[in-house]
Write an enzyme that holds these catalytic residues in place. Structure first.
Site, mmCIF file in Angstrom:
data_model
loop_
_atom_site.group_PDB
_atom_site.id
_atom_site.type_symbol
_atom_site.label_atom_id
_atom_site.label_comp_id
_atom_site.label_asym_id
_atom_site.label_seq_id
_atom_site.Cartn_x
_atom_site.Cartn_y
_atom_site.Cartn_z
ATOM 1 N N LYS A 113 17.333 -37.215 15.736
ATOM 2 C CA LYS A 113 16.378 -36.248 15.183
ATOM 3 C C LYS A 113 16.948 -34.835 15.225
ATOM 4 O O LYS A 113 16.712 -34.024 14.320
ATOM 5 C CB LYS A 113 15.064 -36.317 15.963
ATOM 6 C CG LYS A 113 13.999 -35.310 15.520
ATOM 7 C CD LYS A 113 13.653 -35.444 14.046
ATOM 8 C CE LYS A 113 12.348 -34.750 13.655
ATOM 9 N NZ LYS A 113 12.230 -33.351 14.025
ATOM 10 N N LEU B 30 -2.966 -33.530 20.863
ATOM 11 C CA LEU B 30 -3.629 -33.654 19.571
ATOM 12 C C LEU B 30 -3.465 -32.402 18.731
ATOM 13 O O LEU B 30 -4.403 -31.906 18.124
ATOM 14 C CB LEU B 30 -5.115 -33.971 19.767
ATOM 15 C CG LEU B 30 -5.404 -35.283 20.494
ATOM 16 C CD1 LEU B 30 -6.894 -35.459 20.712
ATOM 17 C CD2 LEU B 30 -4.834 -36.471 19.709
ATOM 18 N N GLY C 163 6.091 -34.013 9.405
ATOM 19 C CA GLY C 163 5.291 -32.812 9.371
ATOM 20 C C GLY C 163 3.834 -33.071 9.026
ATOM 21 O O GLY C 163 3.240 -34.080 9.396
ATOM 22 N N GLU D 231 18.754 -30.476 7.872
ATOM 23 C CA GLU D 231 17.627 -29.828 7.182
ATOM 24 C C GLU D 231 17.869 -28.323 7.046
ATOM 25 O O GLU D 231 17.607 -27.728 5.995
ATOM 26 C CB GLU D 231 16.364 -30.109 7.978
ATOM 27 C CG GLU D 231 15.091 -29.463 7.497
ATOM 28 C CD GLU D 231 13.988 -29.715 8.512
ATOM 29 O OE1 GLU D 231 13.652 -28.758 9.258
ATOM 30 O OE2 GLU D 231 13.472 -30.845 8.577
ATOM 31 N N ARG E 122 -1.566 -30.773 15.328
ATOM 32 C CA ARG E 122 -1.738 -31.279 13.968
ATOM 33 C C ARG E 122 -1.031 -32.614 13.767
ATOM 34 O O ARG E 122 -1.591 -33.550 13.198
ATOM 35 C CB ARG E 122 -1.210 -30.252 12.976
ATOM 36 C CG ARG E 122 -1.623 -30.534 11.539
ATOM 37 C CD ARG E 122 -1.453 -29.303 10.689
ATOM 38 N NE ARG E 122 -2.024 -29.494 9.365
ATOM 39 C CZ ARG E 122 -2.035 -28.560 8.424
ATOM 40 N NH1 ARG E 122 -1.529 -27.370 8.676
ATOM 41 N NH2 ARG E 122 -2.574 -28.799 7.247
ATOM 42 N N MET E 123 0.220 -32.732 14.266
ATOM 43 C CA MET E 123 0.940 -33.983 14.053
ATOM 44 C C MET E 123 0.381 -35.098 14.925
ATOM 45 O O MET E 123 0.175 -36.221 14.454
ATOM 46 C CB MET E 123 2.436 -33.810 14.294
ATOM 47 C CG MET E 123 3.233 -35.073 13.983
ATOM 48 S SD MET E 123 5.031 -34.898 14.167
ATOM 49 C CE MET E 123 5.437 -34.011 12.674
ATOM 50 N N SER F 201 9.741 -37.300 12.173
ATOM 51 C CA SER F 201 9.769 -36.350 11.067
ATOM 52 C C SER F 201 8.671 -36.733 10.072
ATOM 53 O O SER F 201 8.359 -37.907 9.910
ATOM 54 C CB SER F 201 11.132 -36.357 10.375
ATOM 55 O OG SER F 201 11.165 -35.425 9.306
ATOM 56 N N HIS G 68 19.270 -34.590 12.349
ATOM 57 C CA HIS G 68 18.417 -34.543 11.153
ATOM 58 C C HIS G 68 17.953 -33.116 10.891
ATOM 59 O O HIS G 68 18.025 -32.608 9.764
ATOM 60 C CB HIS G 68 17.224 -35.476 11.373
ATOM 61 C CG HIS G 68 16.070 -35.286 10.447
ATOM 62 N ND1 HIS G 68 15.155 -34.260 10.598
ATOM 63 C CD2 HIS G 68 15.648 -35.994 9.369
ATOM 64 C CE1 HIS G 68 14.238 -34.333 9.648
ATOM 65 N NE2 HIS G 68 14.507 -35.378 8.893
ATOM 66 N N ASN G 69 17.480 -32.436 11.942
ATOM 67 C CA ASN G 69 16.990 -31.077 11.758
ATOM 68 C C ASN G 69 18.118 -30.099 11.447
ATOM 69 O O ASN G 69 17.917 -29.143 10.694
ATOM 70 C CB ASN G 69 16.213 -30.631 12.997
ATOM 71 C CG ASN G 69 14.811 -31.204 13.029
ATOM 72 O OD1 ASN G 69 14.554 -32.268 12.465
ATOM 73 N ND2 ASN G 69 13.902 -30.520 13.689
#
Length: 302
Positions: free
Chosen positions: A173, A8, A123, A180, A10-11, A121, A176-177
């Site tokens: 992913k 648990l 955030g 980014e 933040r995301m 993704s 993807h990063n």
């Protein structure tokens, strides 16, 4: 559907909240006993152990891990697997290396448990905007998760997809990063160039706002760049230290392994490493962008 969220941060917490808002029955667990308290008031059932997670879910069970990549994921899987049964679904939604996901899928398969790797993704903005979900694993397992995936995504029919077998979600992913990294580097260099043209006295926040509408380079990263520049166009309070989470390194290593030229992604990674010994707006802006989209901590300038 009923699903347990393990981890648990933040995301993970915000994903649990989005599922609750979508009408799902959510059980939550975190090693920090106090982490689940806010979610209890929002309708989640807070559990005190992974054994309680496995024992409280109806079969077939769906457990979604949002724990830091590496040993914490292996530790959670090692503890959960003996508690799960054939047909249960175990999801890793963190930033794990895809090779680890392939290995973990094999271990789960030996116990007839489905393993799904969900590259995620979005955030700190995912709670309101939805998450982009790149999902790998057995088709039947992904199909059983569809109600949750449709709720977590920006819309039921967009922003998520089953991209391939086990490992494929985290591979996509990873790439993807890597992309980014390159996009962020290009923006940072461009704004640093404009700052250097001192005789024009350019307002960097104003320019970011102009580019946000109608421009070929308009993007969410540009939106966040504008937010970062608004209170302090020089970003003087942020140290020019740009961290990297590892996915850029994995992307570059994979490009070398496959013989695929990736000079932009590679150089953007090198620039992040170089930031730790240099100064300048570009590095401060890269750090600020990471904070804007992911809530990543920044080093404060002395």
């Amino acid at each position: 559907m009923e699903i347990a969220m393990v981890g648990l941060g933040r995301m993970g917490g915000n994903m649990a909240r989005r599922l609750l808002r979508g009408g799902h029955q959510i059980l939550v667990f975190d090693r920090d006993p106090g982490a689940g308290a806010p979610l209890r008031g929002e309708g989640a059932r807070v559990l005190e152990s992974l054994a309680a997670v496995a024992g409280s879910l109806a079969s077939p069970r769906h457990v979604w891990l949002m724990v830091p990549s590496g040993p914490p994921v292996d530790g959670a899987i090692d503890e959960l697997l003996p508690l799960l049964a054939a047909g249960d679904v175990l999801v890793d939604g963190g930033n794990s290396r895809y090779l680890d996901s392939v290995r973990r899928a094999d271990a789960c398969r030996a116990r007839r448990v489905h393993f799904v790797d969900a590259g995620t993704s979005g955030g700190i903005w995912g709670l309101e905007e939805g998450y982009s979900l790149m999902v790998g694993g057995p088709a039947e397992a992904v199909a059983s998760l569809r109600p949750a995936l449709e709720t977590l995504a920006p819309a039921p029919d967009r922003g998520w997809g089953h991209v391939g077998p086990s490992g494929a979600g985290h591979f996509v992913k990873m790439v993807h990063n890597g992309i980014e990294y390159g996009m962020m580097q290009a923006l940072a260099e461009g704004f640093a160039l404009m700052e250097a043209k001192g005789e024009f006295r350019l307002d960097l926040h104003q320019i970011a706002e102009i580019w946000r509408y109608g421009s070929v380079v308009r993007s969410w990263l540009l939106d966040l760049t504008s937010r970062a520049l608004e209170p302090d166009a020089g970003l003087e309070k942020i140290a020019p230290y740009v961290a990297d989470s590892g996915e850029g390194r994995w992307t570059v290593a994979e490009a070398i392994e496959l013989g695929v030229p990736a000079p932009v992604i590679t150089q953007s990674l090198i620039q992040r490493l170089q930031s730790r010994d240099h100064d300048g707006l570009a590095f401060r802006l890269l750090a600020a962008m990471r904070q804007q989209f992911g809530g990543h901590p920044v080093k404060r300038a002395p």
